[in-house]
Design an enzyme around this catalytic site. Structure first.
Site, PDB file in Angstrom:
ATOM      1  N   LYS A 164     -21.461  -9.557 -49.886  1.00 36.09           N
ATOM      2  CA  LYS A 164     -21.648 -10.879 -50.502  1.00 36.09           C
ATOM      3  C   LYS A 164     -22.624 -11.627 -49.620  1.00 36.09           C
ATOM      4  O   LYS A 164     -22.347 -11.857 -48.440  1.00 36.09           O
ATOM      5  CB  LYS A 164     -20.304 -11.608 -50.578  1.00 36.09           C
ATOM      6  CG  LYS A 164     -20.416 -13.045 -51.048  1.00 36.09           C
ATOM      7  CD  LYS A 164     -19.051 -13.635 -51.329  1.00 36.09           C
ATOM      8  CE  LYS A 164     -18.674 -14.691 -50.306  1.00 36.09           C
ATOM      9  NZ  LYS A 164     -17.398 -15.343 -50.639  1.00 36.09           N
ATOM     10  N   LEU A 165     -23.768 -12.003 -50.195  1.00 28.78           N
ATOM     11  CA  LEU A 165     -24.767 -12.733 -49.422  1.00 28.78           C
ATOM     12  C   LEU A 165     -24.595 -14.220 -49.676  1.00 28.78           C
ATOM     13  O   LEU A 165     -24.572 -14.671 -50.828  1.00 28.78           O
ATOM     14  CB  LEU A 165     -26.181 -12.300 -49.831  1.00 28.78           C
ATOM     15  CG  LEU A 165     -26.483 -10.794 -49.761  1.00 28.78           C
ATOM     16  CD1 LEU A 165     -27.926 -10.523 -50.212  1.00 28.78           C
ATOM     17  CD2 LEU A 165     -26.265 -10.264 -48.340  1.00 28.78           C
ATOM     18  N   LYS A 166     -24.495 -14.979 -48.599  1.00 21.41           N
ATOM     19  CA  LYS A 166     -24.443 -16.436 -48.732  1.00 21.41           C
ATOM     20  C   LYS A 166     -25.854 -16.921 -49.080  1.00 21.41           C
ATOM     21  O   LYS A 166     -26.830 -16.460 -48.460  1.00 21.41           O
ATOM     22  CB  LYS A 166     -23.973 -17.061 -47.417  1.00 21.41           C
ATOM     23  CG  LYS A 166     -22.501 -16.782 -47.119  1.00 21.41           C
ATOM     24  CD  LYS A 166     -21.603 -17.591 -48.050  1.00 21.41           C
ATOM     25  CE  LYS A 166     -20.141 -17.457 -47.663  1.00 21.41           C
ATOM     26  NZ  LYS A 166     -19.282 -18.297 -48.503  1.00 21.41           N
ATOM     27  N   ASP A 210     -22.989 -16.016 -52.976  1.00 22.42           N
ATOM     28  CA  ASP A 210     -22.081 -17.169 -52.940  1.00 22.42           C
ATOM     29  C   ASP A 210     -22.857 -18.384 -52.440  1.00 22.42           C
ATOM     30  O   ASP A 210     -23.397 -18.361 -51.334  1.00 22.42           O
ATOM     31  CB  ASP A 210     -20.901 -16.872 -52.003  1.00 22.42           C
ATOM     32  CG  ASP A 210     -19.868 -17.994 -51.966  1.00 22.42           C
ATOM     33  OD1 ASP A 210     -20.011 -18.976 -52.737  1.00 22.42           O
ATOM     34  OD2 ASP A 210     -18.919 -17.894 -51.164  1.00 22.42           O
ATOM     35  N   ASP A 216     -14.989 -20.370 -57.096  1.00 18.35           N
ATOM     36  CA  ASP A 216     -14.174 -20.389 -55.879  1.00 18.35           C
ATOM     37  C   ASP A 216     -13.633 -21.819 -55.743  1.00 18.35           C
ATOM     38  O   ASP A 216     -12.529 -22.131 -56.224  1.00 18.35           O
ATOM     39  CB  ASP A 216     -15.047 -19.962 -54.687  1.00 18.35           C
ATOM     40  CG  ASP A 216     -14.383 -20.086 -53.318  1.00 18.35           C
ATOM     41  OD1 ASP A 216     -13.276 -20.639 -53.221  1.00 18.35           O
ATOM     42  OD2 ASP A 216     -14.979 -19.646 -52.312  1.00 18.35           O
ATOM     43  N   LYS A 244      -7.959 -17.578 -53.656  1.00 14.17           N
ATOM     44  CA  LYS A 244      -7.685 -17.753 -52.228  1.00 14.17           C
ATOM     45  C   LYS A 244      -6.339 -18.437 -52.102  1.00 14.17           C
ATOM     46  O   LYS A 244      -6.131 -19.515 -52.688  1.00 14.17           O
ATOM     47  CB  LYS A 244      -8.743 -18.631 -51.557  1.00 14.17           C
ATOM     48  CG  LYS A 244     -10.076 -17.947 -51.321  1.00 14.17           C
ATOM     49  CD  LYS A 244     -11.032 -18.897 -50.618  1.00 14.17           C
ATOM     50  CE  LYS A 244     -12.393 -18.239 -50.445  1.00 14.17           C
ATOM     51  NZ  LYS A 244     -13.397 -19.238 -50.018  1.00 14.17           N
TER      52      LYS A 244
HETATM   53  O1  OSB Z   1     -16.843 -19.503 -49.758  1.00 12.50           O
HETATM   54  O2  OSB Z   1     -15.800 -17.673 -49.631  1.00 12.50           O
HETATM   55  C1  OSB Z   1     -16.209 -18.702 -49.081  1.00 12.50           C
HETATM   56  C2  OSB Z   1     -15.360 -18.576 -45.345  1.00 12.50           C
HETATM   57  C3  OSB Z   1     -15.026 -19.884 -45.115  1.00 12.50           C
HETATM   58  C4  OSB Z   1     -15.105 -20.791 -46.149  1.00 12.50           C
HETATM   59  C5  OSB Z   1     -15.529 -20.387 -47.408  1.00 12.50           C
HETATM   60  C6  OSB Z   1     -15.854 -19.065 -47.663  1.00 12.50           C
HETATM   61  C7  OSB Z   1     -15.787 -18.159 -46.601  1.00 12.50           C
HETATM   62  C8  OSB Z   1     -16.174 -16.758 -46.733  1.00 12.50           C
HETATM   63  C9  OSB Z   1     -15.581 -15.790 -45.730  1.00 12.50           C
HETATM   64  O3  OSB Z   1     -16.992 -16.366 -47.536  1.00 12.50           O
HETATM   65  C10 OSB Z   1     -15.161 -14.500 -46.299  1.00 12.50           C
HETATM   66  C11 OSB Z   1     -14.296 -13.753 -45.311  1.00 12.50           C
HETATM   67  O4  OSB Z   1     -13.241 -14.274 -44.867  1.00 12.50           O
HETATM   68  O5  OSB Z   1     -14.666 -12.632 -44.974  1.00 12.50           O
HETATM   69 MG    MG Z   2     -16.904 -18.790 -51.812  1.00 13.01          MG
END
Ligand code: OSB
Ligand code: MG
Length: 368
Positions: free
Chosen positions: A161-163, A188, A238, A262
């Site tokens: 998953k690329l931010k 994301d 999310d 989550k």
């Molecule tokens: O948006 O999924 C998210 C971590 C902190 C806050 C928000 C997010 C995230 C991650 C981490 O994407 C994913 C992981 O725990 O490996």
């Molecule tokens: Mg997210």
């Protein structure tokens, strides 16, 4: 069961690699654990809130206050605590879902340890291993990003998953896609885009992504629905999903075709199960998100992801992707999967000596 006392434990775990998102960079995980004690036994929970209120309105010091002043006293006052009744008991307190999730997790763990049943079994899990992926932060350059992804691919991850954020989207995704043809890729945005960016985001369609996660603001279902109609790639929510009710509203609005669950964001494992069941009924794929949890929260995530509706790989990476040393036995990658704990409750043991040597700060909450 009668809750007798709760210990809140705070400890800082450095991340092996800084994690940068559209809302900021983290170099360590500020962990809040809850260790609950009853006459029958004890159990563990972890709070998913982050240090800063940039992902959601919650923040970890606020969550501790909430637990100490409101949530734990409310539960200490109950003569007979039944885990299934916890969400209703805590309902009077508005919001603060990840604080609620932490104490609910500890009480479920305690209850299941006494019963000798694993969390996965309790949730009617159907898998003994779960497919996982890895979330890759925003990098300083595209070549650095490609190198980081190469390391994860070498470790065995088959989904990344690329931010993304404005200015870091189409070109980084193109570079990763060009280099790793067979890799499953999703992105994301953590709500970093606005309706006027729809035309630009549609350019991501050419990369065959698994999904685009939370491009727009959390309360903006309308723009997500508009975007969903115009883009070929699946849209996942999310931040927008905080309860089964909000999940239903998002699905009804056509705002998403995939839901990220989550535990912290939705207020606990029991609400997570409700969202899972709703999505299965509505034909919506779900997957388990992550919040850089220690082994305690990770055990809960892996167990949750063993439920039948979790058809996409979770953001539940191996412990060594986050920390040099975890505070439980480490979760290790087997192929591109993690093993679902089989022991009672969360099925993990917390290393108390390690917590102490890491300078853990403990706060006791009891009714006397
Ligand atoms: O948006 O999924 C998210 C971590 C902190 C806050 C928000 C997010 C995230 C991650 C981490 O994407 C994913 C992981 O725990 O490996
Ligand atoms: Mg997210």
């Amino acid at each position: 069961m009668k809750l007798e006392r709760v210990e809140i434990i705070r400890v800082k775990l450095p991340l092996v690699r800084p994690f940068r998102t559209s809302f900021g960079e983290q170099t360590l995980r500020d962990v809040l654990l809850v260790n609950a004690y009853s006459t029958d036994g004890q159990g563990w929970g972890e709070c998913a809130a982050q240090v800063d209120p940039y992902y959601s309105e919650e923040f970890i010091d606020g969550a501790q206050q909430m637990l100490e002043r409101w949530l734990i006293p409310l539960l200490l006052a109950q003569r007979n605590l039944v885990p299934e009744e916890i969400p209703e008991l805590l309902y009077r307190v508005k919001g603060h879902r990840s604080a609620k999730a932490a104490i609910e997790m500890a009480l479920l763990d305690m209850h299941l340890r006494v019963k000798g049943q694993s969390l996965s079994r309790y949730l009617d899990g159907v898998r003994d291993t779960v497919e996982v992926g890895v979330a890759v932060g925003i990098a300083d350059s595209i070549s650095e990003l490609v190198d980081v992804v190469a390391d994860y691919v070498a470790d065995g991850y088959t989904r990344v998953k690329l931010k993304i954020e404005p200015g870091w989207d189409v070109e980084p995704v193109r570079a990763v896609r060009d280099r790793f043809g067979g890799l499953q890729i999703q992105v994301d945005a953590n709500a970093a885009y606005r309706a006027e960016d729809i035309g630009h985001l549609k350019k991501l369609d050419e990369f065959g992504l698994l999904m685009i996660e939370q491009p727009f603001e959390e309360d903006d279902l309308a723009t997500h629905a508009l975007f969903s109609q115009q883009v070929l790639t699946a849209v996942c929510l999310d931040e927008s999903i905080v309860s089964a009710r909000s999940a239903e509203a998002a699905i009804d609005a056509g705002a998403c075709s995939i839901v990220n669950i989550k535990v912290g964001r939705v207020g606990g494992l029991l609400e997570s199960r409700k969202i899972h069941d709703l999505c299965v009924l509505r034909g919506v794929d779900v997957w388990c998100g992550g919040m850089l949890e220690s082994g305690v929260g990770r055990a809960a995530n892996v167990s949750l992801a063993s439920m039948s509706g979790f058809t996409l790989p979770g953001d539940i990476s191996a412990s060594n992707r986050y920390f040099v040393q975890d505070i439980t036995e480490p979760f290790e990658l087997v192929g591109s999967c993690l093993k679902v704990p089989t022991g009672a409750g969360l099925g993990i043991a917390v290393d108390q000596d390690l917590l102490t040597s890491l300078g853990a700060v403990r706060t006791h909450v009891s009714s006397h």
